[in-house]
Design an enzyme around this catalytic site. Structure first.
Site, PDB file in Angstrom:
ATOM      1  N   THR A 236     -33.508  49.310 -45.991  1.00 54.78           N
ATOM      2  CA  THR A 236     -34.514  49.899 -46.878  1.00 54.78           C
ATOM      3  C   THR A 236     -35.761  50.318 -46.111  1.00 54.78           C
ATOM      4  OG1 THR A 236     -36.024  49.306 -48.658  1.00 54.78           O
ATOM      5  CG2 THR A 236     -35.235  47.501 -47.348  1.00 54.78           C
ATOM      6  N   ASP A 237     -36.488  51.274 -46.677  1.00 57.79           N
ATOM      7  CA  ASP A 237     -37.774  51.661 -46.070  1.00 57.79           C
ATOM      8  C   ASP A 237     -38.827  50.570 -46.233  1.00 57.79           C
ATOM      9  OD1 ASP A 237     -38.156  51.937 -48.828  1.00 57.79           O
ATOM     10  OD2 ASP A 237     -38.945  53.982 -48.719  1.00 57.79           O
ATOM     11  N   GLU A 238     -38.556  49.593 -47.123  1.00 53.33           N
ATOM     12  CA  GLU A 238     -39.554  48.544 -47.377  1.00 53.33           C
ATOM     13  C   GLU A 238     -39.800  47.651 -46.166  1.00 53.33           C
ATOM     14  OE1 GLU A 238     -39.177  46.345 -50.961  1.00 53.33           O
ATOM     15  OE2 GLU A 238     -38.616  48.099 -52.128  1.00 53.33           O
TER      16      GLU A 238
ATOM     17  N   TYR B  12     -37.936  39.832 -50.627  1.00 51.71           N
ATOM     18  CA  TYR B  12     -36.800  40.761 -50.475  1.00 51.71           C
ATOM     19  C   TYR B  12     -36.923  41.564 -49.177  1.00 51.71           C
ATOM     20  CZ  TYR B  12     -34.372  45.256 -50.842  1.00 51.71           C
ATOM     21  OH  TYR B  12     -33.622  46.373 -50.561  1.00 51.71           O
TER      22      TYR B  12
ATOM     23  N   LYS C 208     -34.585  41.689 -45.680  1.00 55.73           N
ATOM     24  CA  LYS C 208     -33.926  42.913 -45.190  1.00 55.73           C
ATOM     25  C   LYS C 208     -34.394  43.203 -43.758  1.00 55.73           C
ATOM     26  CE  LYS C 208     -31.476  45.382 -47.051  1.00 55.73           C
ATOM     27  NZ  LYS C 208     -29.987  45.387 -47.206  1.00 55.73           N
TER      28      LYS C 208
END
Ligand code: NAD
Ligand code: DAU
Length: 340
Positions: free
Chosen positions: A129-131, A156, A160
């Site tokens: 993810t870009d997060e 979260y 990741k």
């Protein structure tokens, strides 16, 4: 453009009964004849075998199991030529309420799969993810690139980020043939009703006012899930081993704008929603620069009209109440307990 092509014949897709993983399974079956898919999915609250129902049995097999189960991986992985890893605990709000399953599935699960990829010398693609890059200010002209330092905010996104780092280490230290992709916010059919867009659509259908966190100005960079799938296939087959590619479709929009588009589609007043408690640590803005993927591998998104994609998504939820209804009540009860 890269000339090397990897031609997988028998792949494992973890999390293939979830929102994005199942879209990828459909993409492979529809666009790449000759490829067999083994879906490995634990069928958590987010996994639904309906998402891959009706696909030809000689092309797709569902194995219900946990990616953390090393003995199962020893049985399953040999004979496959690639693992495409989607399985995860994927929802930020859940990770704030209870981080534990995120550590187990996202970190330990990735570790187990990497060990299997190493042991059986199987190509590995990691869906992330870009997060992992944290957030950007609303007035910052910058977008995330493959060089942006990791700065995750939530339980979260930190799990990741941890999993991405494991992949990099297993590639460098053990030579695992791995690639990583970091994608922005997906939308489309089959997304769980806990997520922003389906939650608001199904609330309106239920006669409940949509719920907006904070000041509603947080920006997400929306991409249709079918474009995510085509990008992952491109990277799996033509990406350079050891590389990271960012996936995005130039779809920045703030939450209040998206919500008002949904309200408009239902003929409702643009202010017909409730402001609710903000998400703790809420990331302000995500924005992806996908130049590397586009220039090096020639990928382009096909669904660039967000209004059209959103209208199709709304129509899908209107026509498929039987799919989302069983999850709605429990999801809203969870939110109510959190004041959201
Ligand atoms: P999802 O929550 O809809 O689906 C997750 C799937 O993984 C479910 O089918 C679930 O049953 C399965 N799963 C969970 N734990 C498992 C375990 N221990 N063993 C086997 N299967 C397990 O998630 P999603 O939104 O489809 O996201 C898929 C992947 O894409 C995730 O890795 C997520 O981080 C990543 N991603 C999501 C987005 C997004 O906008 N949703 C954007 C970028 C990246
Ligand atoms: O950026 C990629 C990420 O996008 C993925 O890694 C995650 O798996 C995926 O869930 C998504 O994370 P977000 O937290 O951005 O998505 P979510 O749909 O939960 O929320 C989108 C935005 O809408 C966010 O700013 C929070 C806000 N929101 C969300 C809900 C559920 C609301 O304002 N109201 C809501 O009811």
């Amino acid at each position: 453009m890269s000339e090397d092509t990897f031609e997988p014949k028998n792949i494992i897709v973890t999390g293939g009964c979830g929102f994005i993983g199942s879209n990828f399974v459909h993409h492979v079956v529809n666009s790449h004849p000759g490829v067999h898919v083994t879906v490995l999915d634990k069928l958590t609250y987010a996994g639904n075998p309906e998402n891959i129902a009706g696909l030809p049995e000689d092309r797709v097999e569902l194995v219900v199991g946990d990616i953390c189960d090393r003995a199962l991986l020893d049985e399953l992985v040999p004979g496959h030529d690639a693992i495409v890893h989607y399985a995860a605990e994927s929802h930020n709000d859940n990770s704030i309420a209870d981080p534990e399953p995120f550590l187990r599935t996202n970190v330990e699960g990735t570790y187990a799969l990497l060990e299997a990829a190493r042991k059986y010398d199987v190509r590995y693609h990691h869906v992330s993810t870009d997060e992992v890059y944290g957030d950007l200010a609303l007035d910052d002209p910058a977008r995330f690139t493959e060089e942006t330092p990791y700065r995750p905010s939530s339980p979260y996104s930190s799990t990741k980020a941890s999993s991405d780092l494991l992949v990099r280490a297993w590639h460098r230290t053990f030579g695992v043939r791995a690639t990583i992709s970091n994608c922005s916010n997906n939308y489309g059919p089959y997304q769980h009703v806990e997520k922003f867009i389906p939650r608001q659509i199904t609330n309106i259908i239920d006669g409940v006012r949509p719920k907006l966190y904070g000041d509603g100005l947080n920006v997400r960079d929306w991409i249709h899930t079918e474009d995510h799938s085509s990008a992952v296939w491109t990277i799996l087959t033509r990406g350079r081993i050891g590389e990271t590619y960012l996936i995005g479709a130039d779809g920045e929009k703030n939450n209040i704008t998206v919500l008002r588009e949904i309200l408009k589609a239902f003929g409702r007043d643009e202010d017909d929603f409730d402001w609710v408690r903000d998400r703790p640590g809420h990331d302000r803005r995500y924005a992806i620069d996908s130049t590397k993927l586009r220039r090096e591998l020639g990928w382009e998104p096909a669904h660039t009209d967000f209004a059209e994609g959103l209208a199709e998504t709304i129509a899908w939820y209107r026509e498929n109440e039987a799919w989302w209804r069983p999850a709605k009540e429990a999801t809203e009860a969870k939110y109510a307990a959190q004041g959201q």
